[in-house]
Scaffold this active site. Structure first.
Site, PDB file in Angstrom:
ATOM      1  N   HIS A  51     -19.208 111.400  90.078  1.00 23.72           N
ATOM      2  CA  HIS A  51     -18.111 111.687  90.660  1.00 23.72           C
ATOM      3  C   HIS A  51     -17.166 112.449  89.973  1.00 23.72           C
ATOM      4  CE1 HIS A  51     -17.010 108.271  88.524  1.00 23.72           C
ATOM      5  NE2 HIS A  51     -15.624 108.547  88.840  1.00 23.72           N
ATOM      6  N   HIS A  98     -12.991 116.837  85.649  1.00 20.28           N
ATOM      7  CA  HIS A  98     -14.440 117.117  85.022  1.00 20.28           C
ATOM      8  C   HIS A  98     -15.217 115.988  85.465  1.00 20.28           C
ATOM      9  CE1 HIS A  98     -12.030 114.547  82.332  1.00 20.28           C
ATOM     10  NE2 HIS A  98     -13.094 113.864  82.133  1.00 20.28           N
TER      11      HIS A  98
END
Length: 193
Positions: A134, A47
């Site tokens: 990221h 996630h």
């Protein structure tokens, strides 16, 4: 009263998860023995973390949800795409292997700032480091990092982007166990528009 281990994130659609799983498999295969030095994140757990809250007392969860709802009302859907891979602190001896993002990064950073400002009023300070969007693919098993992955990272960096549209922010609870963490979405707040 019990506390819940919470964080705020963007959830990924299944096609993007599948692409990331294939990317992690390719990295692991290309890295050979060096790939064994990494604890790979299960695809279901990948996630985009926006803010980690830690232990939140049960009675404070509604206030946290309210802060997220307010920030989401000011945000618009985001067009994002997974693009590139790398390692923190560097590709030669990464402690974290990541997939990068491109697209609506300025509005994403504004969302993170808005969330941080609202959550700070509740006592949950934002990360001190600048936001670096990221997706974590794996972590080195040793604190010194996982040498021998630079070639695999360089080869995978040319993958075609995997686009998606983020339309909500999600409050997750992390359930820890010896088998690893399991993340449960406990609240979803749709973006405006």
């Amino acid at each position: 009263m019990a506390a819940r281990r919470l964080f705020v994130a963007l959830e990924l659609p299944d096609p993007v998860r599948r692409r990331l799983a294939a990317l992690a498999d390719e990295l692991r295969r290309t890295a050979g023995r060096a790939g064994e030095e990494v604890r790979w994140v299960p695809p279901a757990n990948v996630h985009l973390t926006l803010q980690f809250l830690g232990a939140v007392p049960e009675e404070r969860v509604p206030a946290v949800e309210g802060a997220l709802r307010d920030a989401a009302r000011e945000a618009r859907p985001l067009s994002l795409a997974v693009r590139g891979v790398g390692g923190f602190p560097n590709a030669r001896r990464p402690r974290v292997l990541w997939a990068g993002l491109e697209g609506d990064l300025a509005p994403l950073a504004a969302l993170v700032a808005a969330l941080g400002a609202r959550l700070a009023k509740l006592g949950y300070a934002p990360e001190e480091r600048p936001f670096s969007p990221h997706l974590t693919l794996g972590r080195a098993r040793e604190g010194r990092g996982a040498p021998g992955l630079a070639g695999a990272l360089a080869g995978a960096a040319q993958e075609a982007p995997a686009p998606w549209r983020a339309t909500e922010v999600v409050l997750f609870e992390s359930h820890l166990s010896p088998r690893g963490p399991r993340y449960e979405a406990i609240a979803r707040m749709a973006f405006a528009g």
